[in-house]
Design a protein around this motif. Structure first.
Motif, PDB file in Angstrom:
ATOM      1  N   PRO A  79      12.756   9.943  -3.489  1.00 39.13           N
ATOM      2  CA  PRO A  79      12.244  11.009  -4.363  1.00 39.13           C
ATOM      3  C   PRO A  79      10.712  11.011  -4.508  1.00 39.13           C
ATOM      4  CG  PRO A  79      13.310   9.306  -5.686  1.00 39.13           C
ATOM      5  CD  PRO A  79      13.491   8.934  -4.238  1.00 39.13           C
ATOM      6  N   LYS A  80      10.045   9.958  -4.048  1.00 36.49           N
ATOM      7  CA  LYS A  80       8.592   9.860  -4.221  1.00 36.49           C
ATOM      8  C   LYS A  80       7.866  10.263  -2.941  1.00 36.49           C
ATOM      9  CE  LYS A  80       8.920   6.207  -7.690  1.00 36.49           C
ATOM     10  NZ  LYS A  80       8.864   7.072  -8.835  1.00 36.49           N
ATOM     11  N   THR A  81       6.641  10.727  -3.108  1.00 31.98           N
ATOM     12  CA  THR A  81       5.834  11.115  -1.950  1.00 31.98           C
ATOM     13  C   THR A  81       5.130   9.887  -1.374  1.00 31.98           C
ATOM     14  OG1 THR A  81       3.829  11.510  -3.239  1.00 31.98           O
ATOM     15  CG2 THR A  81       5.374  13.377  -2.998  1.00 31.98           C
ATOM     16  N   PRO A  82       4.714   9.969  -0.115  1.00 32.20           N
ATOM     17  CA  PRO A  82       3.925   8.872   0.452  1.00 32.20           C
ATOM     18  C   PRO A  82       2.657   8.610  -0.364  1.00 32.20           C
ATOM     19  CG  PRO A  82       4.699  10.300   2.197  1.00 32.20           C
ATOM     20  CD  PRO A  82       5.043  10.972   0.892  1.00 32.20           C
ATOM     21  N   ASN A  83       2.045   9.671  -0.867  1.00 34.15           N
ATOM     22  CA  ASN A  83       0.834   9.516  -1.669  1.00 34.15           C
ATOM     23  C   ASN A  83       1.126   8.777  -2.975  1.00 34.15           C
ATOM     24  OD1 ASN A  83      -2.013   9.981  -2.049  1.00 34.15           O
ATOM     25  ND2 ASN A  83      -1.423  11.435  -3.653  1.00 34.15           N
ATOM     26  N   ALA A  84       2.263   9.053  -3.597  1.00 32.60           N
ATOM     27  CA  ALA A  84       2.633   8.356  -4.833  1.00 32.60           C
ATOM     28  C   ALA A  84       2.812   6.861  -4.561  1.00 32.60           C
ATOM     29  CB  ALA A  84       3.911   8.946  -5.417  1.00 32.60           C
ATOM     30  N   CYS A  85       3.409   6.542  -3.428  1.00 34.60           N
ATOM     31  CA  CYS A  85       3.592   5.134  -3.056  1.00 34.60           C
ATOM     32  C   CYS A  85       2.243   4.457  -2.828  1.00 34.60           C
ATOM     33  CB  CYS A  85       4.454   5.028  -1.802  1.00 34.60           C
ATOM     34  SG  CYS A  85       6.154   5.588  -2.038  1.00 34.60           S
ATOM     35  N   ARG A  86       1.368   5.147  -2.128  1.00 32.86           N
ATOM     36  CA  ARG A  86       0.038   4.593  -1.849  1.00 32.86           C
ATOM     37  C   ARG A  86      -0.735   4.354  -3.140  1.00 32.86           C
ATOM     38  NH1 ARG A  86      -4.922   6.631  -1.653  1.00 32.86           N
ATOM     39  NH2 ARG A  86      -4.170   8.770  -1.829  1.00 32.86           N
ATOM     40  N   LYS A  87      -0.714   5.334  -4.040  1.00 40.06           N
ATOM     41  CA  LYS A  87      -1.455   5.199  -5.298  1.00 40.06           C
ATOM     42  C   LYS A  87      -0.895   4.060  -6.152  1.00 40.06           C
ATOM     43  CE  LYS A  87      -4.394   7.652  -6.483  1.00 40.06           C
ATOM     44  NZ  LYS A  87      -5.826   7.416  -6.335  1.00 40.06           N
ATOM     45  N   ARG A  88       0.433   3.924  -6.178  1.00 39.52           N
ATOM     46  CA  ARG A  88       1.032   2.830  -6.943  1.00 39.52           C
ATOM     47  C   ARG A  88       0.614   1.489  -6.351  1.00 39.52           C
ATOM     48  NH1 ARG A  88       2.458   1.127 -11.832  1.00 39.52           N
ATOM     49  NH2 ARG A  88       3.959  -0.562 -11.674  1.00 39.52           N
ATOM     50  N   TYR A  89       0.629   1.395  -5.041  1.00 42.93           N
ATOM     51  CA  TYR A  89       0.218   0.169  -4.365  1.00 42.93           C
ATOM     52  C   TYR A  89      -1.239  -0.162  -4.709  1.00 42.93           C
ATOM     53  CZ  TYR A  89      -0.867  -3.068  -0.565  1.00 42.93           C
ATOM     54  OH  TYR A  89      -1.269  -4.157   0.162  1.00 42.93           O
ATOM     55  N   GLU A  90      -2.100   0.838  -4.672  1.00 43.29           N
ATOM     56  CA  GLU A  90      -3.510   0.618  -4.997  1.00 43.29           C
ATOM     57  C   GLU A  90      -3.670   0.113  -6.429  1.00 43.29           C
ATOM     58  OE1 GLU A  90      -5.350   4.368  -4.099  1.00 43.29           O
ATOM     59  OE2 GLU A  90      -5.352   3.968  -1.944  1.00 43.29           O
ATOM     60  N   ARG A  91      -2.908   0.690  -7.360  1.00 42.60           N
ATOM     61  CA  ARG A  91      -2.978   0.231  -8.753  1.00 42.60           C
ATOM     62  C   ARG A  91      -2.504  -1.215  -8.885  1.00 42.60           C
ATOM     63  NH1 ARG A  91      -0.327   5.105  -9.746  1.00 42.60           N
ATOM     64  NH2 ARG A  91      -1.835   6.756 -10.003  1.00 42.60           N
ATOM     65  N   LEU A  92      -1.429  -1.533  -8.181  1.00 39.57           N
ATOM     66  CA  LEU A  92      -0.920  -2.909  -8.223  1.00 39.57           C
ATOM     67  C   LEU A  92      -1.937  -3.889  -7.645  1.00 39.57           C
ATOM     68  CD1 LEU A  92       2.783  -2.315  -7.135  1.00 39.57           C
ATOM     69  CD2 LEU A  92       1.973  -2.959  -9.421  1.00 39.57           C
ATOM     70  N   MET A  93      -2.567  -3.509  -6.546  1.00 37.42           N
ATOM     71  CA  MET A  93      -3.567  -4.379  -5.926  1.00 37.42           C
ATOM     72  C   MET A  93      -4.791  -4.529  -6.826  1.00 37.42           C
ATOM     73  SD  MET A  93      -2.268  -5.629  -3.275  1.00 37.42           S
ATOM     74  CE  MET A  93      -3.697  -6.404  -2.552  1.00 37.42           C
ATOM     75  N   GLU A  94      -5.184  -3.455  -7.475  1.00 40.55           N
ATOM     76  CA  GLU A  94      -6.325  -3.519  -8.393  1.00 40.55           C
ATOM     77  C   GLU A  94      -6.018  -4.474  -9.544  1.00 40.55           C
ATOM     78  OE1 GLU A  94      -8.446  -0.455 -11.413  1.00 40.55           O
ATOM     79  OE2 GLU A  94      -8.153   0.256  -9.363  1.00 40.55           O
ATOM     80  N   ARG A  95      -4.825  -4.361 -10.094  1.00 36.10           N
ATOM     81  CA  ARG A  95      -4.413  -5.249 -11.187  1.00 36.10           C
ATOM     82  C   ARG A  95      -4.389  -6.701 -10.713  1.00 36.10           C
ATOM     83  NH1 ARG A  95       1.139  -3.661 -13.152  1.00 36.10           N
ATOM     84  NH2 ARG A  95       0.036  -1.750 -13.643  1.00 36.10           N
ATOM     85  N   ARG A  96      -3.864  -6.902  -9.527  1.00 38.02           N
ATOM     86  CA  ARG A  96      -3.789  -8.250  -8.956  1.00 38.02           C
ATOM     87  C   ARG A  96      -5.185  -8.825  -8.736  1.00 38.02           C
ATOM     88  NH1 ARG A  96      -0.933  -9.184  -3.156  1.00 38.02           N
ATOM     89  NH2 ARG A  96      -1.118 -11.416  -3.031  1.00 38.02           N
ATOM     90  N   ASN A  97      -6.086  -8.010  -8.204  1.00 37.96           N
ATOM     91  CA  ASN A  97      -7.453  -8.466  -7.965  1.00 37.96           C
ATOM     92  C   ASN A  97      -8.175  -8.772  -9.269  1.00 37.96           C
ATOM     93  OD1 ASN A  97      -7.156  -8.305  -5.199  1.00 37.96           O
ATOM     94  ND2 ASN A  97      -7.986  -6.241  -5.071  1.00 37.96           N
ATOM     95  N   THR A  98      -7.909  -7.976 -10.300  1.00 35.41           N
ATOM     96  CA  THR A  98      -8.521  -8.221 -11.603  1.00 35.41           C
ATOM     97  C   THR A  98      -8.051  -9.551 -12.162  1.00 35.41           C
ATOM     98  OG1 THR A  98      -8.713  -5.866 -12.059  1.00 35.41           O
ATOM     99  CG2 THR A  98      -8.759  -7.333 -13.957  1.00 35.41           C
TER     100      THR A  98
END
Length: 101
Positions: free
Chosen positions: A29-48
């Motif tokens: 049900p999700k778009t490729p862009n939604a997956c990419r953005k979620r991944y980026e947010r997770l990586m940002e949180r992890r890096n922080t």
């Protein structure tokens, strides 16, 4: 996004899948862009989180190793000792420095 979704997303990306493949295979049900953005947010949180721990210590150690060298350039330009220049710049209120940079 659930924690289980986040784990699946991270695992899929680590396996080398592209965003189109991830969306189609794991999150129809999700778009490729939604997956990419979620991944980026997770990586940002992890890096922080990493910056808040070990990376900060590493940066502090590196800074202490090069601080004299770094501040000496500016000190030579203004005719002061490097330690004095470091104190003057580092502990100056941001609003005083912000307009000059």
């Amino acid at each position: 996004w659930s924690a289980k979704d986040d784990d699946a997303l991270m695992a899929a990306r680590a396996s080398g899948y592209n965003w189109n493949q991830i969306a189609a295979r794991y999150f129809p049900p999700k778009t490729p862009n939604a997956c990419r953005k979620r991944y980026e947010r997770l990586m940002e949180r992890r890096n922080t989180e990493e910056r808040d721990g070990v990376k900060v210590e590493t940066m502090v150690e590196a800074y202490m190793e090069v601080r004299q060298e770094v501040w000496s350039v500016l000190a030579a330009r203004v005719g002061e000792k490097w330690a004095l220049v470091e104190r003057m710049v580092r502990f100056r209120p941001d609003q005083q420095v912000r307009g000059k940079i």
